[in-house]
Design a protein around this motif. Structure first.
Motif, PDB file in Angstrom:
ATOM      1  N   MET A   1      29.733  31.494  55.429  1.00 23.63           N
ATOM      2  CA  MET A   1      30.052  32.886  55.216  1.00 23.63           C
ATOM      3  C   MET A   1      29.794  33.321  53.771  1.00 23.63           C
ATOM      4  O   MET A   1      29.506  34.493  53.555  1.00 23.63           O
ATOM      5  CB  MET A   1      31.477  33.166  55.638  1.00 23.63           C
ATOM      6  CG  MET A   1      31.610  34.510  56.217  1.00 23.63           C
ATOM      7  SD  MET A   1      33.161  34.975  57.006  1.00 23.63           S
ATOM      8  CE  MET A   1      34.184  33.588  57.080  1.00 23.63           C
ATOM      9  N   PRO A   2      29.873  32.431  52.803  1.00 25.36           N
ATOM     10  CA  PRO A   2      29.594  32.865  51.425  1.00 25.36           C
ATOM     11  C   PRO A   2      28.184  33.444  51.269  1.00 25.36           C
ATOM     12  O   PRO A   2      27.995  34.389  50.497  1.00 25.36           O
ATOM     13  CB  PRO A   2      29.764  31.590  50.603  1.00 25.36           C
ATOM     14  CG  PRO A   2      30.671  30.728  51.405  1.00 25.36           C
ATOM     15  CD  PRO A   2      30.346  31.047  52.845  1.00 25.36           C
ATOM     16  N   ALA A   3      27.210  32.906  52.006  1.00 24.97           N
ATOM     17  CA  ALA A   3      25.838  33.417  51.893  1.00 24.97           C
ATOM     18  C   ALA A   3      25.751  34.860  52.378  1.00 24.97           C
ATOM     19  O   ALA A   3      25.075  35.688  51.752  1.00 24.97           O
ATOM     20  CB  ALA A   3      24.885  32.530  52.683  1.00 24.97           C
ATOM     21  N   ILE A   4      26.413  35.178  53.462  1.00 22.32           N
ATOM     22  CA  ILE A   4      26.395  36.549  53.983  1.00 22.32           C
ATOM     23  C   ILE A   4      27.043  37.493  52.974  1.00 22.32           C
ATOM     24  O   ILE A   4      26.537  38.587  52.721  1.00 22.32           O
ATOM     25  CB  ILE A   4      27.109  36.627  55.344  1.00 22.32           C
ATOM     26  CG1 ILE A   4      26.297  35.872  56.392  1.00 22.32           C
ATOM     27  CG2 ILE A   4      27.308  38.076  55.773  1.00 22.32           C
ATOM     28  CD1 ILE A   4      26.979  35.752  57.724  1.00 22.32           C
ATOM     29  N   LYS A   5      28.141  37.070  52.372  1.00 22.49           N
ATOM     30  CA  LYS A   5      28.806  37.907  51.373  1.00 22.49           C
ATOM     31  C   LYS A   5      27.903  38.151  50.173  1.00 22.49           C
ATOM     32  O   LYS A   5      27.906  39.247  49.605  1.00 22.49           O
ATOM     33  CB  LYS A   5      30.131  37.283  50.958  1.00 22.49           C
ATOM     34  CG  LYS A   5      31.172  37.344  52.059  1.00 22.49           C
ATOM     35  CD  LYS A   5      32.478  36.739  51.616  1.00 22.49           C
ATOM     36  CE  LYS A   5      33.507  36.824  52.735  1.00 22.49           C
ATOM     37  NZ  LYS A   5      34.793  36.274  52.337  1.00 22.49           N
ATOM     38  N   LEU A   6      27.114  37.150  49.778  1.00 25.83           N
ATOM     39  CA  LEU A   6      26.172  37.332  48.670  1.00 25.83           C
ATOM     40  C   LEU A   6      25.070  38.328  49.030  1.00 25.83           C
ATOM     41  O   LEU A   6      24.687  39.157  48.203  1.00 25.83           O
ATOM     42  CB  LEU A   6      25.556  35.991  48.265  1.00 25.83           C
ATOM     43  CG  LEU A   6      26.454  35.056  47.472  1.00 25.83           C
ATOM     44  CD1 LEU A   6      25.778  33.699  47.282  1.00 25.83           C
ATOM     45  CD2 LEU A   6      26.814  35.662  46.128  1.00 25.83           C
ATOM     46  N   VAL A   7      24.572  38.243  50.244  1.00 20.79           N
ATOM     47  CA  VAL A   7      23.537  39.188  50.688  1.00 20.79           C
ATOM     48  C   VAL A   7      24.104  40.610  50.707  1.00 20.79           C
ATOM     49  O   VAL A   7      23.446  41.556  50.261  1.00 20.79           O
ATOM     50  CB  VAL A   7      22.982  38.795  52.074  1.00 20.79           C
ATOM     51  CG1 VAL A   7      22.089  39.888  52.640  1.00 20.79           C
ATOM     52  CG2 VAL A   7      22.238  37.477  51.988  1.00 20.79           C
ATOM     53  N   ILE A   8      25.313  40.773  51.196  1.00 19.54           N
ATOM     54  CA  ILE A   8      25.952  42.096  51.224  1.00 19.54           C
ATOM     55  C   ILE A   8      26.106  42.631  49.811  1.00 19.54           C
ATOM     56  O   ILE A   8      25.778  43.787  49.527  1.00 19.54           O
ATOM     57  CB  ILE A   8      27.316  42.020  51.943  1.00 19.54           C
ATOM     58  CG1 ILE A   8      27.103  41.752  53.431  1.00 19.54           C
ATOM     59  CG2 ILE A   8      28.113  43.299  51.725  1.00 19.54           C
ATOM     60  CD1 ILE A   8      28.357  41.363  54.185  1.00 19.54           C
ATOM     61  N   LYS A   9      26.561  41.790  48.882  1.00 15.22           N
ATOM     62  CA  LYS A   9      26.732  42.214  47.495  1.00 15.22           C
ATOM     63  C   LYS A   9      25.395  42.611  46.879  1.00 15.22           C
ATOM     64  O   LYS A   9      25.286  43.632  46.203  1.00 15.22           O
ATOM     65  CB  LYS A   9      27.382  41.104  46.674  1.00 15.22           C
ATOM     66  CG  LYS A   9      27.615  41.492  45.221  1.00 15.22           C
ATOM     67  CD  LYS A   9      28.208  40.358  44.433  1.00 15.22           C
ATOM     68  CE  LYS A   9      28.439  40.652  42.971  1.00 15.22           C
ATOM     69  NZ  LYS A   9      27.669  41.657  42.324  1.00 15.22           N
ATOM     70  N   GLU A  10      24.359  41.824  47.144  1.00 15.21           N
ATOM     71  CA  GLU A  10      23.042  42.124  46.591  1.00 15.21           C
ATOM     72  C   GLU A  10      22.502  43.445  47.152  1.00 15.21           C
ATOM     73  O   GLU A  10      21.934  44.245  46.414  1.00 15.21           O
ATOM     74  CB  GLU A  10      22.072  40.989  46.890  1.00 15.21           C
ATOM     75  CG  GLU A  10      20.733  41.183  46.207  1.00 15.21           C
ATOM     76  CD  GLU A  10      19.886  39.933  46.227  1.00 15.21           C
ATOM     77  OE1 GLU A  10      18.679  40.079  46.452  1.00 15.21           O
ATOM     78  OE2 GLU A  10      20.433  38.831  46.032  1.00 15.21           O
ATOM     79  N   MET A  11      22.680  43.668  48.433  1.00 11.18           N
ATOM     80  CA  MET A  11      22.218  44.932  49.018  1.00 11.18           C
ATOM     81  C   MET A  11      22.956  46.108  48.395  1.00 11.18           C
ATOM     82  O   MET A  11      22.353  47.140  48.087  1.00 11.18           O
ATOM     83  CB  MET A  11      22.393  44.911  50.533  1.00 11.18           C
ATOM     84  CG  MET A  11      21.452  43.967  51.231  1.00 11.18           C
ATOM     85  SD  MET A  11      21.660  43.980  53.017  1.00 11.18           S
ATOM     86  CE  MET A  11      20.954  45.565  53.406  1.00 11.18           C
ATOM     87  N   LYS A  12      24.244  45.937  48.202  1.00 11.16           N
ATOM     88  CA  LYS A  12      25.053  46.998  47.596  1.00 11.16           C
ATOM     89  C   LYS A  12      24.610  47.253  46.156  1.00 11.16           C
ATOM     90  O   LYS A  12      24.429  48.394  45.744  1.00 11.16           O
ATOM     91  CB  LYS A  12      26.528  46.617  47.653  1.00 11.16           C
ATOM     92  CG  LYS A  12      27.454  47.682  47.152  1.00 11.16           C
ATOM     93  CD  LYS A  12      28.896  47.242  47.284  1.00 11.16           C
ATOM     94  CE  LYS A  12      29.825  48.273  46.683  1.00 11.16           C
ATOM     95  NZ  LYS A  12      31.205  47.841  46.725  1.00 11.16           N
ATOM     96  N   ASP A  13      24.412  46.180  45.387  1.00  9.79           N
ATOM     97  CA  ASP A  13      24.039  46.307  43.985  1.00  9.79           C
ATOM     98  C   ASP A  13      22.616  46.827  43.800  1.00  9.79           C
ATOM     99  O   ASP A  13      22.368  47.708  42.980  1.00  9.79           O
ATOM    100  CB  ASP A  13      24.181  44.966  43.270  1.00  9.79           C
ATOM    101  CG  ASP A  13      25.621  44.491  43.160  1.00  9.79           C
ATOM    102  OD1 ASP A  13      26.549  45.296  43.414  1.00  9.79           O
ATOM    103  OD2 ASP A  13      25.818  43.307  42.839  1.00  9.79           O
ATOM    104  N   LEU A  14      21.663  46.291  44.556  1.00 11.60           N
ATOM    105  CA  LEU A  14      20.252  46.653  44.374  1.00 11.60           C
ATOM    106  C   LEU A  14      19.879  47.991  45.004  1.00 11.60           C
ATOM    107  O   LEU A  14      19.050  48.719  44.479  1.00 11.60           O
ATOM    108  CB  LEU A  14      19.334  45.567  44.941  1.00 11.60           C
ATOM    109  CG  LEU A  14      19.306  44.240  44.196  1.00 11.60           C
ATOM    110  CD1 LEU A  14      18.421  43.246  44.931  1.00 11.60           C
ATOM    111  CD2 LEU A  14      18.797  44.440  42.778  1.00 11.60           C
ATOM    112  N   TYR A  15      20.479  48.287  46.148  1.00  7.36           N
ATOM    113  CA  TYR A  15      20.048  49.456  46.904  1.00  7.36           C
ATOM    114  C   TYR A  15      21.100  50.559  46.968  1.00  7.36           C
ATOM    115  O   TYR A  15      20.852  51.602  47.576  1.00  7.36           O
ATOM    116  CB  TYR A  15      19.639  49.045  48.316  1.00  7.36           C
ATOM    117  CG  TYR A  15      18.556  48.000  48.301  1.00  7.36           C
ATOM    118  CD1 TYR A  15      17.271  48.316  47.893  1.00  7.36           C
ATOM    119  CD2 TYR A  15      18.819  46.684  48.661  1.00  7.36           C
ATOM    120  CE1 TYR A  15      16.271  47.354  47.857  1.00  7.36           C
ATOM    121  CE2 TYR A  15      17.838  45.719  48.634  1.00  7.36           C
ATOM    122  CZ  TYR A  15      16.564  46.062  48.225  1.00  7.36           C
ATOM    123  OH  TYR A  15      15.582  45.107  48.186  1.00  7.36           O
ATOM    124  N   ALA A  16      22.246  50.324  46.366  1.00  2.00           N
ATOM    125  CA  ALA A  16      23.335  51.307  46.348  1.00  2.00           C
ATOM    126  C   ALA A  16      23.639  51.837  47.751  1.00  2.00           C
ATOM    127  O   ALA A  16      23.917  53.020  47.933  1.00  2.00           O
ATOM    128  CB  ALA A  16      23.002  52.452  45.400  1.00  2.00           C
TER     129      ALA A  16
END
Length: 60
Positions: A1-16
């Motif tokens: 699950m940590p990998a999914i949380k990282l992808v979610i954070k990256e999408m939020k940070d990079l793509y707002a």
């Protein structure tokens, strides 16, 4: 699950983005449980690929 949380954070940070949508094969129960644990909820819609895939949404 940590990998999914990282992808979610990256999408939020990079793509707002404030919503993330995924589709998943309905027989993939382990995957659905993981998505639901991080907050994805079913939209009631289906994406028709090779199989009908329920769509899930996460508000970020």
């Amino acid at each position: 699950m940590p990998a999914i949380k990282l992808v979610i954070k990256e999408m939020k940070d990079l793509y707002a983005c404030n919503e993330i949508y995924i589709s998943v094969i309905k027989e993939n129960e382990p995957g659905i449980r993981v998505y639901e644990k991080v907050g994805f909820e079913p939209t009631g819609e289906l994406f028709q690929a090779f199989h009908p895939e329920p769509i899930y949404k996460l508000k970020v």
